[in-house]
Design an enzyme around this catalytic site. Structure first.
Site, PDB file in Angstrom:
ATOM      1  N   GLY A  31      -5.710  10.585 -12.017  1.00 27.64           N
ATOM      2  CA  GLY A  31      -5.310   9.903 -13.255  1.00 27.64           C
ATOM      3  C   GLY A  31      -3.826   9.560 -13.240  1.00 27.64           C
ATOM      4  N   SER A  39       0.850  -1.564  -4.113  1.00 25.96           N
ATOM      5  CA  SER A  39       0.445  -2.913  -3.696  1.00 25.96           C
ATOM      6  C   SER A  39       1.283  -3.382  -2.497  1.00 25.96           C
ATOM      7  CB  SER A  39       0.592  -3.893  -4.861  1.00 25.96           C
ATOM      8  OG  SER A  39       1.948  -4.235  -5.024  1.00 25.96           O
ATOM      9  N   ASN A  40       0.759  -4.363  -1.783  1.00 20.51           N
ATOM     10  CA  ASN A  40       1.471  -4.845  -0.592  1.00 20.51           C
ATOM     11  C   ASN A  40       2.815  -5.483  -0.941  1.00 20.51           C
ATOM     12  OD1 ASN A  40      -0.705  -3.843   0.719  1.00 20.51           O
ATOM     13  ND2 ASN A  40      -1.151  -5.676   1.907  1.00 20.51           N
ATOM     14  N   GLU A  84      -1.171   9.957   0.102  1.00 24.98           N
ATOM     15  CA  GLU A  84      -2.085   8.851  -0.191  1.00 24.98           C
ATOM     16  C   GLU A  84      -1.844   7.698   0.776  1.00 24.98           C
ATOM     17  OE1 GLU A  84      -1.936   7.342  -4.218  1.00 24.98           O
ATOM     18  OE2 GLU A  84      -3.682   6.072  -3.893  1.00 24.98           O
TER      19      GLU A  84
HETATM   20  C1  LIG Z   1     -10.250  -0.347  -6.427  1.00 21.28           C
HETATM   21  C2  LIG Z   1      -9.077   0.345  -7.054  1.00 21.28           C
HETATM   22  C3  LIG Z   1      -9.098   1.732  -7.151  1.00 21.28           C
HETATM   23  C4  LIG Z   1      -8.037   2.390  -7.767  1.00 21.28           C
HETATM   24  N1  LIG Z   1      -8.114   3.758  -7.924  1.00 21.28           N
HETATM   25  C5  LIG Z   1      -7.149   4.390  -8.639  1.00 21.28           C
HETATM   26  C6  LIG Z   1      -7.293   5.782  -8.933  1.00 21.28           C
HETATM   27  O1  LIG Z   1      -8.256   6.455  -8.540  1.00 21.28           O
HETATM   28  N2  LIG Z   1      -6.338   6.371  -9.696  1.00 21.28           N
HETATM   29  C7  LIG Z   1      -5.245   5.681 -10.155  1.00 21.28           C
HETATM   30  O2  LIG Z   1      -4.403   6.294 -10.823  1.00 21.28           O
HETATM   31  N3  LIG Z   1      -5.088   4.352  -9.908  1.00 21.28           N
HETATM   32  C8  LIG Z   1      -6.023   3.698  -9.156  1.00 21.28           C
HETATM   33  N4  LIG Z   1      -5.901   2.346  -8.915  1.00 21.28           N
HETATM   34  C9  LIG Z   1      -4.783   1.617  -9.517  1.00 21.28           C
HETATM   35  C10 LIG Z   1      -3.756   1.118  -8.545  1.00 21.28           C
HETATM   36  O3  LIG Z   1      -2.925   2.154  -8.102  1.00 21.28           O
HETATM   37  C11 LIG Z   1      -2.993   0.006  -9.258  1.00 21.28           C
HETATM   38  O4  LIG Z   1      -3.883  -1.076  -9.419  1.00 21.28           O
HETATM   39  C12 LIG Z   1      -1.780  -0.439  -8.496  1.00 21.28           C
HETATM   40  O5  LIG Z   1      -0.794   0.561  -8.523  1.00 21.28           O
HETATM   41  C13 LIG Z   1      -1.190  -1.760  -9.076  1.00 21.28           C
HETATM   42  O6  LIG Z   1      -0.972  -1.607 -10.440  1.00 21.28           O
HETATM   43  P1  LIG Z   1      -1.539  -2.684 -11.509  1.00 21.28           P
HETATM   44  O7  LIG Z   1      -2.974  -2.912 -11.218  1.00 21.28           O
HETATM   45  O8  LIG Z   1      -1.147  -2.191 -12.865  1.00 21.28           O
HETATM   46  O9  LIG Z   1      -0.775  -4.023 -11.179  1.00 21.28           O
HETATM   47  P2  LIG Z   1       0.703  -4.412 -11.609  1.00 21.28           P
HETATM   48  O10 LIG Z   1       1.620  -3.273 -11.322  1.00 21.28           O
HETATM   49  O11 LIG Z   1       0.681  -4.964 -12.995  1.00 21.28           O
HETATM   50  O12 LIG Z   1       1.018  -5.580 -10.584  1.00 21.28           O
HETATM   51  C14 LIG Z   1       0.493  -6.908 -10.750  1.00 21.28           C
HETATM   52  C15 LIG Z   1       0.988  -7.752  -9.582  1.00 21.28           C
HETATM   53  O13 LIG Z   1       2.427  -7.835  -9.615  1.00 21.28           O
HETATM   54  C16 LIG Z   1       2.990  -7.354  -8.393  1.00 21.28           C
HETATM   55  N5  LIG Z   1       4.216  -6.600  -8.675  1.00 21.28           N
HETATM   56  C17 LIG Z   1       4.375  -5.635  -9.594  1.00 21.28           C
HETATM   57  N6  LIG Z   1       5.630  -5.137  -9.545  1.00 21.28           N
HETATM   58  C18 LIG Z   1       6.275  -5.804  -8.565  1.00 21.28           C
HETATM   59  C19 LIG Z   1       7.585  -5.741  -7.998  1.00 21.28           C
HETATM   60  N7  LIG Z   1       8.489  -4.866  -8.462  1.00 21.28           N
HETATM   61  N8  LIG Z   1       7.878  -6.571  -6.977  1.00 21.28           N
HETATM   62  C20 LIG Z   1       6.981  -7.448  -6.489  1.00 21.28           C
HETATM   63  N9  LIG Z   1       5.712  -7.551  -6.974  1.00 21.28           N
HETATM   64  C21 LIG Z   1       5.363  -6.753  -7.991  1.00 21.28           C
HETATM   65  C22 LIG Z   1       1.936  -6.442  -7.787  1.00 21.28           C
HETATM   66  O14 LIG Z   1       2.046  -6.368  -6.389  1.00 21.28           O
HETATM   67  C23 LIG Z   1       0.643  -7.139  -8.214  1.00 21.28           C
HETATM   68  O15 LIG Z   1       0.355  -8.201  -7.332  1.00 21.28           O
HETATM   69  C24 LIG Z   1      -6.926   1.661  -8.271  1.00 21.28           C
HETATM   70  C25 LIG Z   1      -6.904   0.268  -8.136  1.00 21.28           C
HETATM   71  C26 LIG Z   1      -7.966  -0.387  -7.552  1.00 21.28           C
HETATM   72  C27 LIG Z   1      -7.897  -1.888  -7.463  1.00 21.28           C
END
Ligand SMILES: Cc1cc2nc3c(=O)[nH]c(=O)nc-3n(C[C@H](O)[C@H](O)[C@H](O)COP(=O)(O)OP(=O)(O)OC[C@H]3O[C@@H](n4cnc5c(N)ncnc54)[C@H](O)[C@@H]3O)c2cc1C
Length: 400
Positions: free
Chosen positions: A129, A385-386, A246
């Site tokens: 979480g 994220s990448n 991780e």
């Molecule tokens: C299949 C799946 C399983 C997951 N499982 C878990 C889990 O078990 N537990 C858990 O806690 N989380 C989990 N996650 C969540 C995951 O860690 C988040 O989706 C991830 O950290 C990205 O956060 P966000 O989705 O809020 O996107 P955001 O942070 O809102 O990002 C949106 C976009 O903006 C880009 N971006 C954001 N900030 C920047 C920056 N500073 N510079 C450049 N680009 C940026 C990102 O790369 C992305 O493309 C999971 C996600 C997926 C898709």
């Protein structure tokens, strides 16, 4: 860097191969090779974990005193490569690779004695979480609150994208215990039970039609303070330690298995000219590019292994591996979709359940092409994220 396996490593590899061929039942292999998403379903991963546990191999990276296998980095790499090659179901990393090492590092003696054996034996199934709606990449902005009330914290808020929360009986979770000051300094790390009153798990169905992730709601959930890992407001330190685990790993062995599968598909399917796709020059060029990328990932993983065994830190190489490994996997998925062609569009989850007897529409190898393609889009998002990894490399490598 010498890439040849030493006689000792070769003997170890043969021992692992013999064990896998004796203990991986056809059904377990099927469950492993039909996995299309982040984790194999609990039923299969736990069944396989119990077999490994009986052999003392469930947690290769743990210290021996806690039940680890006592292997060095190379042996661990060989083990994961052989498991991928044999089609073994993946074990859930949440307990074994993520919260387990944190409990070893930050847990009280009571927490270690209680949780670690249960993680090892597969008695507990954990979910993570961390993310919240609005707090993903910028994790420190998380808002789920935990108010102190006697011996308990009272939790309100929600977590999102929580993988396998619907299977888990426990969650490790980040909560806010202080609302002023630097955001990182008001976070606390909690271990809680998923059947605590006030917790609701709501499914999120992915594009592939699968139930793997969830949103978890907390409505006045009481968690005893004895479930806190580390000090109050020091959870960010624990959270960062966990992320190191991780993001580490070995993806080349799995990529090589995917490439072999791709080659077999391309050999049996005809292109527009009626010839096997494997003879088509355009297809061959794309396949070669994917093969070169896999080789590069493998070499980098060996380089990291070599650095680790010399006592060094992998540094920005782990970000590079995350980016290269996930993007290479996605390019392999795209090739598989092209080979499966219109059969990739058939939605037939009943045919790809392990042990199912529903005849697939189209060739069996096209069954998993689309769900893998769709699920693996998420690989460049989760675990940092990448784009975030590229930012890290820009700072650490280029000094920008
Ligand atoms: C299949 C799946 C399983 C997951 N499982 C878990 C889990 O078990 N537990 C858990 O806690 N989380 C989990 N996650 C969540 C995951 O860690 C988040 O989706 C991830 O950290 C990205 O956060 P966000 O989705 O809020 O996107 P955001 O942070 O809102 O990002 C949106 C976009 O903006 C880009 N971006 C954001 N900030 C920047 C920056 N500073 N510079 C450049 N680009 C940026 C990102 O790369 C992305 O493309 C999971 C996600 C997926 C898709």
């Amino acid at each position: 860097m010498n890439l040849d396996l030493s006689p000792r490593d070769l003997a170890f590899r043969d021992e692992v191969r013999a064990f896998l061929s004796e203990n991986l039942s056809p059904l377990l292999r099927q469950a492993g090779s039909l996995t299309t998403s982040v984790f194999t379903d609990k039923e299969w991963s736990i069944a396989w974990q119990r077999i490994l546990h009986a052999k003392g191999w469930a947690a290769p990276a743990w210290p021996v005193e806690y039940g680890g296998a006592g292997w060095d980095d190379m042996q661990r790499y060989i083990f994961s490569a052989e498991c991928a090659r044999a089609g073994a179901p993946g074990l859930s990393p949440m307990g074994l690779k993520m919260v387990g090492p944190c409990i070893m590092r930050y847990g009280t003696p009571e927490q270690k004695a209680f949780f670690l054996p249960r993680i090892l034996a597969g008695e507990d199934y954990w979910c993570q979480g961390y993310s919240e709606p609005g707090s993903g990449s910028d994790l420190a902005s998380l808002q789920m609150r935990a108010d102190s009330d006697g011996d308990d914290y009272v939790l309100n808020g929600s977590k999102i994208w929580t993988t396998h929360a619907h299977f888990a009986n426990r969650m490790f979770c980040l909560v806010r215990t202080k609302f002023d000051g630097k955001p990182q300094q008001g976070i606390t790390f909690l271990l809680l039970e998923m059947d605590t009153p006030g917790i609701t798990v709501a499914p999120i169905i992915t594009l592939a039609g699968e139930h793997e992730v969830n949103q978890v709601f907390f409505d006045n959930v009481r968690v005893p303070k004895s479930g806190r890992l580390g000090e109050e407001n020091q959870g960010w330190t624990v959270a960062k330690y966990l992320l190191e685990f991780e993001r580490g790993g070995s993806s080349a062995p799995g990529l090589k298995v995917s490439l072999a599968r791709l080659r077999a598909m391309a050999a049996s399917e005809a292109g527009d000219d009626g010839e096997p796709l494997l003879r088509d020059p355009h297809f061959r060029a794309r396949l070669a590019a994917a093969e070169i990328a896999v080789e590069a990932v493998e070499m980098t993983e060996h380089r990291v292994l070599s650095a680790l065994s010399a006592g060094d830190n992998p540094g920005p190489a782990s970000s590079m591996l995350k980016v290269q490994g996930t993007e290479t996997m996605q390019s392999i998925d795209e090739l598989a979709i092209d080979i499966a062609n219109h059969y990739a569009a058939v939605y037939q989850p009943e045919s790809r359940a392990p042990g199912a007897n529903a005849e697939p529409v189209g060739p069996a190898h096209s069954l998993v092409a689309m769900p893998r393609y769709l699920n693996n889009r998420a690989a460049s998002i989760y675990g940092g994220s990448n784009q975030i990894q590229r930012d890290l490399m820009a700072r650490l490598v280029l000094g920008l």
